[in-house]
Motif scaffolding. Structure first.
Motif, PDB file in Angstrom:
ATOM      1  N   PRO A 108       0.817  -1.215   0.000  1.00  0.00           N
ATOM      2  CA  PRO A 108       0.000   0.000   0.000  1.00  0.00           C
ATOM      3  C   PRO A 108       0.851   1.266   0.000  1.00  0.00           C
ATOM      4  O   PRO A 108       2.080   1.214   0.140  1.00  0.00           O
ATOM      5  N   ILE A 109       0.179   2.384  -0.165  1.00  0.00           N
ATOM      6  CA  ILE A 109       0.825   3.696  -0.275  1.00  0.00           C
ATOM      7  C   ILE A 109       0.521   4.515   0.976  1.00  0.00           C
ATOM      8  O   ILE A 109      -0.636   4.570   1.419  1.00  0.00           O
ATOM      9  N   TYR A 110       1.546   5.143   1.532  1.00  0.00           N
ATOM     10  CA  TYR A 110       1.362   6.014   2.694  1.00  0.00           C
ATOM     11  C   TYR A 110       1.965   7.387   2.406  1.00  0.00           C
ATOM     12  O   TYR A 110       3.172   7.506   2.194  1.00  0.00           O
TER      13      TYR A 110
ATOM     14  N   GLU B 190      11.519  -1.889   4.957  1.00  0.00           N
ATOM     15  CA  GLU B 190      11.105  -3.279   5.211  1.00  0.00           C
ATOM     16  C   GLU B 190      10.313  -3.847   4.047  1.00  0.00           C
ATOM     17  O   GLU B 190      10.188  -5.068   3.915  1.00  0.00           O
ATOM     18  N   GLY B 191       9.754  -2.983   3.205  1.00  0.00           N
ATOM     19  CA  GLY B 191       9.129  -3.439   1.968  1.00  0.00           C
ATOM     20  C   GLY B 191       7.637  -3.652   1.997  1.00  0.00           C
ATOM     21  O   GLY B 191       7.059  -4.024   0.975  1.00  0.00           O
ATOM     22  N   TYR B 192       6.986  -3.373   3.137  1.00  0.00           N
ATOM     23  CA  TYR B 192       5.547  -3.642   3.191  1.00  0.00           C
ATOM     24  C   TYR B 192       4.701  -2.408   2.843  1.00  0.00           C
ATOM     25  O   TYR B 192       3.474  -2.487   2.795  1.00  0.00           O
ATOM     26  N   VAL B 193       5.354  -1.281   2.582  1.00  0.00           N
ATOM     27  CA  VAL B 193       4.640  -0.060   2.249  1.00  0.00           C
ATOM     28  C   VAL B 193       5.562   0.843   1.437  1.00  0.00           C
ATOM     29  O   VAL B 193       6.788   0.786   1.593  1.00  0.00           O
ATOM     30  N   ARG B 194       4.973   1.640   0.556  1.00  0.00           N
ATOM     31  CA  ARG B 194       5.732   2.693  -0.120  1.00  0.00           C
ATOM     32  C   ARG B 194       5.358   4.016   0.537  1.00  0.00           C
ATOM     33  O   ARG B 194       4.180   4.373   0.597  1.00  0.00           O
ATOM     34  N   THR B 195       6.348   4.739   1.045  1.00  0.00           N
ATOM     35  CA  THR B 195       6.075   5.946   1.818  1.00  0.00           C
ATOM     36  C   THR B 195       6.549   7.207   1.093  1.00  0.00           C
ATOM     37  O   THR B 195       7.599   7.223   0.450  1.00  0.00           O
ATOM     38  N   TYR B 196       5.756   8.255   1.255  1.00  0.00           N
ATOM     39  CA  TYR B 196       6.027   9.563   0.652  1.00  0.00           C
ATOM     40  C   TYR B 196       5.789  10.610   1.734  1.00  0.00           C
ATOM     41  O   TYR B 196       4.674  10.701   2.268  1.00  0.00           O
ATOM     42  N   ILE B 197       6.810  11.362   2.073  1.00  0.00           N
ATOM     43  CA  ILE B 197       6.702  12.338   3.153  1.00  0.00           C
ATOM     44  C   ILE B 197       6.678  13.746   2.565  1.00  0.00           C
ATOM     45  O   ILE B 197       7.621  14.163   1.899  1.00  0.00           O
TER      46      ILE B 197
ATOM     47  N   HIS C 299      10.369   7.029  -3.274  1.00  0.00           N
ATOM     48  CA  HIS C 299       9.694   6.809  -1.993  1.00  0.00           C
ATOM     49  C   HIS C 299      10.737   6.401  -0.963  1.00  0.00           C
ATOM     50  O   HIS C 299      11.930   6.252  -1.272  1.00  0.00           O
ATOM     51  N   GLY C 300      10.290   6.214   0.270  1.00  0.00           N
ATOM     52  CA  GLY C 300      11.217   5.818   1.333  1.00  0.00           C
ATOM     53  C   GLY C 300      12.265   6.872   1.596  1.00  0.00           C
ATOM     54  O   GLY C 300      11.956   8.058   1.717  1.00  0.00           O
TER      55      GLY C 300
END
Length: 340
Positions: A107-109, A162-169, A246-247
Motif C-alpha cells: 500500500p501507499i502512505y 522493510e518493503g511492506y509499504v511505499r512511503t512519501y513524506i 519513496h522511502g
C-alpha cells in the motif's frame, strides 16, 4: 488492488491542509475510481461529510486499534492530522503491514511532516546559508534525531525499507492563503493557516505588531491550494508508477519562494495599525516572556531554508511567489480582527 476502486483513508479532513487535500480528491478527474474514507472525531462532521459522498470512521488518533483496523482496509493512507503523534503513526504502519501480510499488496502512505525539521536557533537574529534540497538524500539523512518531526519521519522511512509499504513524506513550509471549496463553505474544514496567524493573534493581543528578535531569519512558503495540488500529484504518481521516489528518497518539500520574517511582520503590523489595532506600523520585538507565552519559545525566529526539486520532477508547477504571500497577509489580519 482488492477491488476496482482505490480505497483512500484520510486523516485531518476537518483541518486546513487535510480539508484542502480532501477537496482536491473530491474534485479529482478520477473521483469515481476512489472510495474515500475520512477519519474524524465529530459525529456531526461525519454526517456532513457523508452527505458529500465521503465515508467516515469516527475515532481519534489515540484509538490505535481502530486506526490500524481502518488502515488495513485501505490501499492508500494520507495522514495530515498530526506530524508528531508517533504512536498514531505506528498504529498506521501496523495497519499497513497487516494489509501487506494478508494480501501481498504494497500500500501507499503519504505522510505530512514539515520544514520545521530544518529549524535552527537563530531567534530572529541572523539568517543562514544552509539550504536543504529534497533530492539530496544524504543531506536530509544528516538531520539529527532531536530535530522536530524527525523520529516520526525515520519510523516511516524504516517501514518503507522493510518493503511492506511505499512511503512519501510531504514537508510543507509556511502555508498561507484562505482555503476555498465546498468543505470550507460548509464550515466542515478549517479555512485558515496557523503559523503566521498565530503571530498576528499575538500581535493583536499585545496591541502592537511583533517580531521575534530582529526578524532576520528566513523561511520558505507555499500557497494552500498549490500545496494540495502537490499531494494530488504525488498520489497520482504513486498510483501509476511504483518507481516514483519513496522511502529514503521520498521526501517532498512544499515551497515556492522564501521570506524574511521582518518583512511579514512589517506587513501585519501595518495592517493592524491601519485597523486601529496597533500603535505603530513598524513591528517591535517580542520579549522573551511574550515569545514563551504566545509561541512556546522563539522557534518563529528560526531559519528553515529548502528547495523543492523532487516534486517539480513529477510535474508540480506552483506559480504563487513571495509577492503573493505578502499580499495575503492583510486579508488574514482582517479575518482575524473580524473574528475577534
Amino acid at each position: 488492488m482488492t477491488s476496482s476502486k482505490t480505497h483512500i483513508l484520510l486523516t485531518g479532513a476537518t483541518g486546513y491542509i487535510g480539508g484542502s487535500v480532501l477537496q482536491r480528491l473530491l474534485d479529482h478527474p478520477k473521483r469515481d475510481t476512489f472510495e474515500i474514507t475520512a477519519l474524524v472525531r465529530s459525529v456531526d462532521k461525519a454526517d456532513r461529510l457523508n452527505a458529500l459522498g465521503v465515508n467516515t470512521s469516527v475515532a481519534s488518533l489515540s484509538d490505535h486499534e481502530k486506526i490500524s483496523e481502518f488502515v488495513a482496509a485501505s490501499n492508500v493512507v494520507i495522514h495530515t492530522a498530526d506530524a508528531d503523534n508517533l504512536e498514531a503513526v505506528r498504529a498506521i504502519l501496523r495497519g499497513l503491514k497487516a494489509r501487506h501480510d494478508k494480501s501481498g499488496e504494497v500500500p501507499i502512505y503519504i505522510h505530512t511532516s514539515g520544514t520545521g525539521v530544518l529549524i535552527d536557533d537563530a531567534a530572529g537574529l541572523r539568517d543562514t546559508d544552509v539550504v536543504y534540497v529534497d533530492t539530496n538524500t544524504e543531506q536530509i539523512e544528516s538531520l539529527p534525531l532531536t530535530a522536530v518531526h524527525r523520529q516520526v519521519d525515520l519510523d516511516i522511512v524504516a517501514a518503507d525499507k522493510e518493503g511492506y509499504v511505499r512511503t512519501y513524506i510531504v514537508l510543507p513550509s509556511t502555508v498561507y492563503g484562505i482555503a476555498t471549496g465546498k468543505l470550507f463553505d460548509l464550515k466542515i474544514s478549517n479555512a485558515y493557516s496557523i503559523q503566521i496567524p498565530i503571530a498576528i493573534k499575538a500581535s493583536l493581543d499585545r496591541g502592537q505588531g511583533g517580531v521575534i528578535g530582529e526578524g532576520k531569519n528566513i523561511w520558505p512558503h507555499v500557497e494552500i491550494h498549490e500545496l494540495a495540488e502537490l499531494y494530488q500529484i504525488i498520489l497520482d504518481a504513486a498510483l501509476s508508477d511504483p518507481g516514483t521516489p519513496h522511502g529514503r528518497e521520498g521526501f517532498y518539500f512544499g515551497e515556492n519562494g522564501e521570506y524574511r520574517l521582518y518583512d511579514v511582520a512589517r506587513a501585519y503590523s501595518q495592517a493592524l495599525y491601519d485597523l486601529g489595532k496597533g500603535r505603530s506600523p513598524d513591528p517591535t520585538s517580542f520579549t522573551s516572556e511574550e515569545a514563551e507565552k504566545y509561541f512556546g519559545g522563539p522557534w518563529l525566529g528560526s531559519n528553515s531554508r529548502c528547495k523543492a526539486e523532487r516534486a517539480r520532477t513529477l510535474g508540480w508547477k506552483p506559480t504563487k511567489v513571495s509577492k503573493d504571500f505578502l499580499e495575503s497577509i492583510r486579508p488574514e489580519v482582517e479575518a482575524i480582527v473580524a473574528q475577534k
